[in-house]
Motif scaffolding. Sequence first.
Motif, PDB file in Angstrom:
ATOM      1  N   VAL A 211       8.282   1.705   5.634  1.00 42.87           N
ATOM      2  CA  VAL A 211       7.730   1.545   4.290  1.00 42.87           C
ATOM      3  C   VAL A 211       7.079   0.174   4.140  1.00 42.87           C
ATOM      4  O   VAL A 211       5.975   0.043   3.594  1.00 42.87           O
ATOM      5  CB  VAL A 211       8.829   1.742   3.225  1.00 42.87           C
ATOM      6  N   ALA A 212       7.762  -0.861   4.641  1.00 44.40           N
ATOM      7  CA  ALA A 212       7.190  -2.211   4.570  1.00 44.40           C
ATOM      8  C   ALA A 212       5.868  -2.285   5.322  1.00 44.40           C
ATOM      9  O   ALA A 212       4.899  -2.893   4.851  1.00 44.40           O
ATOM     10  CB  ALA A 212       8.182  -3.226   5.135  1.00 44.40           C
ATOM     11  N   ALA A 213       5.819  -1.675   6.507  1.00 48.79           N
ATOM     12  CA  ALA A 213       4.587  -1.707   7.301  1.00 48.79           C
ATOM     13  C   ALA A 213       3.428  -1.031   6.572  1.00 48.79           C
ATOM     14  O   ALA A 213       2.268  -1.436   6.713  1.00 48.79           O
ATOM     15  CB  ALA A 213       4.829  -1.036   8.655  1.00 48.79           C
ATOM     16  N   LEU A 214       3.756  -0.012   5.770  1.00 47.52           N
ATOM     17  CA  LEU A 214       2.711   0.718   5.057  1.00 47.52           C
ATOM     18  C   LEU A 214       2.264   0.010   3.777  1.00 47.52           C
ATOM     19  O   LEU A 214       1.076   0.036   3.433  1.00 47.52           O
ATOM     20  CB  LEU A 214       3.215   2.126   4.716  1.00 47.52           C
ATOM     21  N   VAL A 215       3.202  -0.613   3.051  1.00 47.06           N
ATOM     22  CA  VAL A 215       2.861  -1.152   1.727  1.00 47.06           C
ATOM     23  C   VAL A 215       2.627  -2.659   1.727  1.00 47.06           C
ATOM     24  O   VAL A 215       1.909  -3.168   0.853  1.00 47.06           O
ATOM     25  CB  VAL A 215       3.950  -0.800   0.692  1.00 47.06           C
ATOM     26  N   PHE A 216       3.190  -3.385   2.696  1.00 47.66           N
ATOM     27  CA  PHE A 216       3.054  -4.845   2.655  1.00 47.66           C
ATOM     28  C   PHE A 216       1.605  -5.302   2.781  1.00 47.66           C
ATOM     29  O   PHE A 216       1.196  -6.244   2.074  1.00 47.66           O
ATOM     30  CB  PHE A 216       3.913  -5.508   3.734  1.00 47.66           C
ATOM     31  N   PRO A 217       0.800  -4.701   3.666  1.00 48.80           N
ATOM     32  CA  PRO A 217      -0.592  -5.169   3.761  1.00 48.80           C
ATOM     33  C   PRO A 217      -1.352  -5.095   2.444  1.00 48.80           C
ATOM     34  O   PRO A 217      -2.289  -5.865   2.232  1.00 48.80           O
ATOM     35  CB  PRO A 217      -1.200  -4.224   4.811  1.00 48.80           C
ATOM     36  N   ARG A 218      -0.957  -4.192   1.563  1.00 50.29           N
ATOM     37  CA  ARG A 218      -1.657  -4.055   0.283  1.00 50.29           C
ATOM     38  C   ARG A 218      -1.000  -4.864  -0.839  1.00 50.29           C
ATOM     39  O   ARG A 218      -1.683  -5.492  -1.638  1.00 50.29           O
ATOM     40  CB  ARG A 218      -1.714  -2.582  -0.117  1.00 50.29           C
ATOM     41  N   PHE A 219       0.333  -4.833  -0.901  1.00 51.43           N
ATOM     42  CA  PHE A 219       1.037  -5.427  -2.037  1.00 51.43           C
ATOM     43  C   PHE A 219       1.738  -6.744  -1.722  1.00 51.43           C
ATOM     44  O   PHE A 219       2.159  -7.450  -2.627  1.00 51.43           O
ATOM     45  CB  PHE A 219       2.068  -4.435  -2.590  1.00 51.43           C
ATOM     46  N   GLY A 220       1.875  -7.084  -0.440  1.00 50.10           N
ATOM     47  CA  GLY A 220       2.576  -8.311  -0.086  1.00 50.10           C
ATOM     48  C   GLY A 220       4.035  -8.255  -0.531  1.00 50.10           C
ATOM     49  O   GLY A 220       4.653  -7.187  -0.589  1.00 50.10           O
ATOM     50  N   PHE A 221       4.583  -9.415  -0.889  1.00 53.13           N
ATOM     51  CA  PHE A 221       5.990  -9.488  -1.268  1.00 53.13           C
ATOM     52  C   PHE A 221       6.263  -8.857  -2.630  1.00 53.13           C
ATOM     53  O   PHE A 221       7.433  -8.707  -3.015  1.00 53.13           O
ATOM     54  CB  PHE A 221       6.469 -10.938  -1.237  1.00 53.13           C
ATOM     55  N   ALA A 222       5.237  -8.456  -3.351  1.00 52.40           N
ATOM     56  CA  ALA A 222       5.443  -7.709  -4.594  1.00 52.40           C
ATOM     57  C   ALA A 222       6.138  -6.374  -4.324  1.00 52.40           C
ATOM     58  O   ALA A 222       6.736  -5.783  -5.235  1.00 52.40           O
ATOM     59  CB  ALA A 222       4.114  -7.477  -5.304  1.00 52.40           C
TER      60      ALA A 222
END
Length: 248
Positions: A211-222
């Motif tokens: 999940v982190a790999a999918l969402v971090f590039p877009r949302f960062g630490f948010a």
Amino acid sequence: MGSLRYLTQAMPLLHLTSRIRSRIANVRLAAMLAFAAGLVDVSGFLGLKQFTSHMTGITAELAAGLGTDQPGLLERSAVIFMSFLAGAAVCALLVNFSRRRERESLFALPLFLEAVLLAAVGVLVHGMTHGFLLLGVLAFAMGLQNAIITKISDAEIRTTHVTGMVTDIGIELGRALYMSRNPAHEPIHVHRDRLGTLVLLVGAFFAGGLVAALVFPRFGFAAFIPLALLLAAPTLPPIVADLRGMRS
């Protein structure tokens, strides 16, 4: 207390941090925490090029930094190591403080603190700066988390690293594959419940990382904000029960 008991029976998520424990509650909480650890670990790697949830590699980095005279590596690994250690110590302090006072929230308070820290990172951190401070906060939160489930399960379950769990899965698989040719020998039994729990926890850690790999590039630490809300949810009933008890 009666209303709290009814509420936790109606909403299973809310009994995960209660004082009265059961194995199924421990496993459910551990799965949620393993998911959180995977998400935090991969987010730290993507955002800061550093894993923060398991101390084996950090201890090796400490040795490497000291032995090869690399101040940057030494300082970074020292910050993470000491922060993780401090998080575990703070968890023990909170649990023992609450246990002596017979409070319902003895396990809820450390998890609530972790949720607050992750929410603060998600709200306040923008970009990839803040370096050592951010690494320290993430490692502290992981130390808190690992100590929570360790104390709840009497050191049976860990959630921030999977080395031991993968080893135990291998042991159980070896038991399952072993074929004794001598019928007089006692058969080798597979601990199916334990194997299922281990597979669940490793899978939850992997899912959190994915999940982190999918969402971090877009949302960062948010991306930590919904995770923090998930972690905070089961802590509220015990904390509210204690606050009401203090007022009465």
